[in-house]
Design a protein around this motif. Structure first.
Motif, PDB file in Angstrom:
ATOM      1  N   LEU A  34       0.838  -1.198   0.000  1.00  0.00           N
ATOM      2  CA  LEU A  34       0.000   0.000   0.000  1.00  0.00           C
ATOM      3  C   LEU A  34       0.876   1.253   0.000  1.00  0.00           C
ATOM      4  CD1 LEU A  34      -2.807   1.283   0.103  1.00  0.00           C
ATOM      5  CD2 LEU A  34      -2.727   1.053   2.603  1.00  0.00           C
ATOM      6  N   SER A  35       1.941   1.260   0.774  1.00  0.00           N
ATOM      7  CA  SER A  35       2.872   2.395   0.770  1.00  0.00           C
ATOM      8  C   SER A  35       3.445   2.618  -0.619  1.00  0.00           C
ATOM      9  CB  SER A  35       4.013   2.162   1.769  1.00  0.00           C
ATOM     10  OG  SER A  35       3.556   2.295   3.086  1.00  0.00           O
ATOM     11  N   SER A  36       3.792   1.539  -1.303  1.00  0.00           N
ATOM     12  CA  SER A  36       4.339   1.649  -2.659  1.00  0.00           C
ATOM     13  C   SER A  36       3.334   2.255  -3.632  1.00  0.00           C
ATOM     14  CB  SER A  36       4.780   0.269  -3.176  1.00  0.00           C
ATOM     15  OG  SER A  36       5.832  -0.227  -2.387  1.00  0.00           O
ATOM     16  N   VAL A  37       2.084   1.847  -3.529  1.00  0.00           N
ATOM     17  CA  VAL A  37       1.042   2.409  -4.395  1.00  0.00           C
ATOM     18  C   VAL A  37       0.882   3.902  -4.119  1.00  0.00           C
ATOM     19  CG1 VAL A  37      -1.462   2.449  -4.821  1.00  0.00           C
ATOM     20  CG2 VAL A  37      -0.232   0.264  -4.783  1.00  0.00           C
ATOM     21  N   LEU A  38       0.787   4.278  -2.857  1.00  0.00           N
ATOM     22  CA  LEU A  38       0.593   5.683  -2.502  1.00  0.00           C
ATOM     23  C   LEU A  38       1.802   6.541  -2.877  1.00  0.00           C
ATOM     24  CD1 LEU A  38      -1.210   5.367   0.953  1.00  0.00           C
ATOM     25  CD2 LEU A  38      -2.225   5.747  -1.314  1.00  0.00           C
ATOM     26  N   ALA A  39       3.003   5.957  -2.888  1.00  0.00           N
ATOM     27  CA  ALA A  39       4.202   6.709  -3.254  1.00  0.00           C
ATOM     28  C   ALA A  39       4.105   7.254  -4.676  1.00  0.00           C
ATOM     29  CB  ALA A  39       5.440   5.827  -3.102  1.00  0.00           C
ATOM     30  N   GLY A  40       3.334   6.608  -5.514  1.00  0.00           N
ATOM     31  CA  GLY A  40       3.139   7.081  -6.882  1.00  0.00           C
ATOM     32  C   GLY A  40       2.148   8.224  -6.997  1.00  0.00           C
ATOM     33  N   HIS A  41       1.585   8.654  -5.876  1.00  0.00           N
ATOM     34  CA  HIS A  41       0.565   9.714  -5.859  1.00  0.00           C
ATOM     35  C   HIS A  41       0.876  10.760  -4.788  1.00  0.00           C
ATOM     36  CE1 HIS A  41      -2.036   7.334  -8.505  1.00  0.00           C
ATOM     37  NE2 HIS A  41      -1.657   6.289  -7.791  1.00  0.00           N
ATOM     38  N   ARG A  42       2.142  11.078  -4.602  1.00  0.00           N
ATOM     39  CA  ARG A  42       2.552  12.025  -3.558  1.00  0.00           C
ATOM     40  C   ARG A  42       1.801  13.351  -3.700  1.00  0.00           C
ATOM     41  NH1 ARG A  42       4.840   8.540  -0.355  1.00  0.00           N
ATOM     42  NH2 ARG A  42       6.992   8.007  -0.708  1.00  0.00           N
ATOM     43  N   GLY A  43       1.320  13.858  -2.570  1.00  0.00           N
ATOM     44  CA  GLY A  43       0.660  15.155  -2.545  1.00  0.00           C
ATOM     45  C   GLY A  43      -0.825  15.125  -2.844  1.00  0.00           C
ATOM     46  N   VAL A  44      -1.336  14.016  -3.375  1.00  0.00           N
ATOM     47  CA  VAL A  44      -2.762  13.895  -3.680  1.00  0.00           C
ATOM     48  C   VAL A  44      -3.500  13.590  -2.370  1.00  0.00           C
ATOM     49  CG1 VAL A  44      -4.489  12.570  -4.973  1.00  0.00           C
ATOM     50  CG2 VAL A  44      -2.270  13.076  -6.020  1.00  0.00           C
ATOM     51  N   PRO A  45      -4.600  14.285  -2.086  1.00  0.00           N
ATOM     52  CA  PRO A  45      -5.339  13.998  -0.842  1.00  0.00           C
ATOM     53  C   PRO A  45      -5.824  12.548  -0.804  1.00  0.00           C
ATOM     54  CG  PRO A  45      -6.137  16.031  -1.864  1.00  0.00           C
ATOM     55  CD  PRO A  45      -5.219  15.378  -2.850  1.00  0.00           C
ATOM     56  N   VAL A  46      -5.476  11.861   0.278  1.00  0.00           N
ATOM     57  CA  VAL A  46      -5.801  10.446   0.415  1.00  0.00           C
ATOM     58  C   VAL A  46      -6.583  10.210   1.708  1.00  0.00           C
ATOM     59  CG1 VAL A  46      -3.586   9.910   1.514  1.00  0.00           C
ATOM     60  CG2 VAL A  46      -4.844   8.092   0.368  1.00  0.00           C
ATOM     61  N   SER A  47      -7.571   9.344   1.612  1.00  0.00           N
ATOM     62  CA  SER A  47      -8.321   8.929   2.788  1.00  0.00           C
ATOM     63  C   SER A  47      -7.894   7.524   3.168  1.00  0.00           C
ATOM     64  CB  SER A  47      -9.821   8.930   2.509  1.00  0.00           C
ATOM     65  OG  SER A  47     -10.502   8.298   3.582  1.00  0.00           O
ATOM     66  N   GLY A  48      -7.557   7.349   4.426  1.00  0.00           N
ATOM     67  CA  GLY A  48      -7.305   6.019   4.969  1.00  0.00           C
ATOM     68  C   GLY A  48      -8.455   5.651   5.879  1.00  0.00           C
ATOM     69  N   TYR A  49      -8.189   4.831   6.857  1.00  0.00           N
ATOM     70  CA  TYR A  49      -9.198   4.490   7.865  1.00  0.00           C
ATOM     71  C   TYR A  49      -8.472   3.980   9.089  1.00  0.00           C
ATOM     72  CZ  TYR A  49      -8.483  -0.322   6.221  1.00  0.00           C
ATOM     73  OH  TYR A  49      -7.918  -1.522   5.865  1.00  0.00           O
ATOM     74  N   MET A  50      -9.120   4.066  10.218  1.00  0.00           N
ATOM     75  CA  MET A  50      -8.576   3.538  11.460  1.00  0.00           C
ATOM     76  C   MET A  50      -9.100   2.116  11.603  1.00  0.00           C
ATOM     77  SD  MET A  50      -6.981   6.279  11.970  1.00  0.00           S
ATOM     78  CE  MET A  50      -6.043   5.807  13.391  1.00  0.00           C
ATOM     79  N   ALA A  51      -8.199   1.147  11.509  1.00  0.00           N
ATOM     80  CA  ALA A  51      -8.597  -0.261  11.507  1.00  0.00           C
ATOM     81  C   ALA A  51      -9.384  -0.621  12.761  1.00  0.00           C
ATOM     82  CB  ALA A  51      -7.375  -1.154  11.388  1.00  0.00           C
ATOM     83  N   MET A  52     -10.424  -1.425  12.544  1.00  0.00           N
ATOM     84  CA  MET A  52     -11.254  -1.926  13.635  1.00  0.00           C
ATOM     85  C   MET A  52     -11.287  -3.447  13.564  1.00  0.00           C
ATOM     86  SD  MET A  52     -14.383   0.915  13.381  1.00  0.00           S
ATOM     87  CE  MET A  52     -15.579  -0.302  13.783  1.00  0.00           C
ATOM     88  N   ARG A  53     -11.371  -4.052  14.722  1.00  0.00           N
ATOM     89  CA  ARG A  53     -11.462  -5.515  14.824  1.00  0.00           C
ATOM     90  C   ARG A  53     -10.363  -6.181  14.003  1.00  0.00           C
ATOM     91  NH1 ARG A  53     -16.392  -3.212  14.850  1.00  0.00           N
ATOM     92  NH2 ARG A  53     -16.830  -3.519  12.660  1.00  0.00           N
ATOM     93  N   SER A  54     -10.704  -6.980  13.014  1.00  0.00           N
ATOM     94  CA  SER A  54      -9.704  -7.745  12.275  1.00  0.00           C
ATOM     95  C   SER A  54      -9.351  -7.135  10.917  1.00  0.00           C
ATOM     96  CB  SER A  54     -10.191  -9.187  12.082  1.00  0.00           C
ATOM     97  OG  SER A  54     -11.396  -9.212  11.332  1.00  0.00           O
ATOM     98  N   GLU A  55      -9.652  -5.847  10.710  1.00  0.00           N
ATOM     99  CA  GLU A  55      -9.288  -5.199   9.449  1.00  0.00           C
ATOM    100  C   GLU A  55      -7.769  -5.087   9.336  1.00  0.00           C
ATOM    101  OE1 GLU A  55     -13.058  -2.189   8.706  1.00  0.00           O
ATOM    102  OE2 GLU A  55     -11.316  -1.421   9.796  1.00  0.00           O
ATOM    103  N   ILE A  56      -7.262  -5.199   8.124  1.00  0.00           N
ATOM    104  CA  ILE A  56      -5.845  -4.969   7.883  1.00  0.00           C
ATOM    105  C   ILE A  56      -5.574  -3.481   8.125  1.00  0.00           C
ATOM    106  CG2 ILE A  56      -6.149  -4.600   5.398  1.00  0.00           C
ATOM    107  CD1 ILE A  56      -3.470  -6.168   5.025  1.00  0.00           C
TER     108      ILE A  56
END
Length: 187
Positions: A34-56
């Motif tokens: 995932l870090s590698s994918v996002l590295a190709g989009h530096r500076g673009v606003p990105v939404s993540g999430y705060m993992a809950m229970r068994s989420e990666i």
């Protein structure tokens, strides 16, 4: 209950079990691709999430992305409405939001162009089975109506299901990232 609703319910039960087993066996470094994918989009606003229970957990990739541009997390405004997104920074104060999702204590809404999307199951064709509330489907439809918006499903490889039951309102994923690979639907 319709046949499609029953199929989705059965698929969720099976996928939750596979995800829980994968989560229990997980080792550090799950967000490397995932870090590698996002590295190709530096500076673009990105939404993540705060993992809950068994989420990666996308947090390591979110922290890295925050060094290069704005990062936010979803905020559930109300049932039946699209999500909003609050700016997030590593170490910011967090509180419990609706449905138990953690959100920044200080809300500063921004609009992402890349969404890291949690899920229950996915198919290599870009199908996504979520939790059933339709929040991401409504949100992606709204954002994609304004500008190109990249939906990146983030999951354990064990969550793959070749026959994810879909409805016409289900928004497709543009990429699926697991702990082991990056999948381009139709690619």
């Amino acid at each position: 209950m319709s046949d499609l609703d029953a199929a989705k319910k059965a698929a969720r039960v099976a996928a939750f079990a596979r995800r829980a087993a994968a989560h229990a066996a997980a080792r550090p470094g799950q967000a490397g691709h995932l870090s590698s994918v996002l590295a190709g989009h530096r500076g673009v606003p990105v939404s993540g999430y705060m993992a809950m229970r068994s989420e990666i957990d996308p947090l390591p990739a979110m922290e890295e992305a925050a060094a290069h541009g704005p990062v936010c997390v979803p905020v559930i405004v109300a049932k039946g409405l699209p999500l909003k997104f609050a700016r997030w920074e590593p170490g910011c104060a967090m509180v419990e939001g609706p449905f138990g999702a953690r959100v920044p204590e200080v809300i500063d809404y921004i609009e992402p162009e890349i969404l890291i999307v949690p899920l229950v199951a996915f198919s290599r064709r870009g199908g996504r089975l979520g939790y059933g509330g339709g929040f991401y489907d409504r949100t992606l439809e709204l954002l994609r109506g304004k500008r190109p918006t990249l939906a990146v499903g983030f999951a354990y490889g064990a969550q793959e299901d070749p026959e994810v039951p879909l409805e016409v309102t289900d928004q497709p994923l543009d990429l699926i990232v697991t702990e082991a690979e990056v999948i381009t639907p139709g690619g």
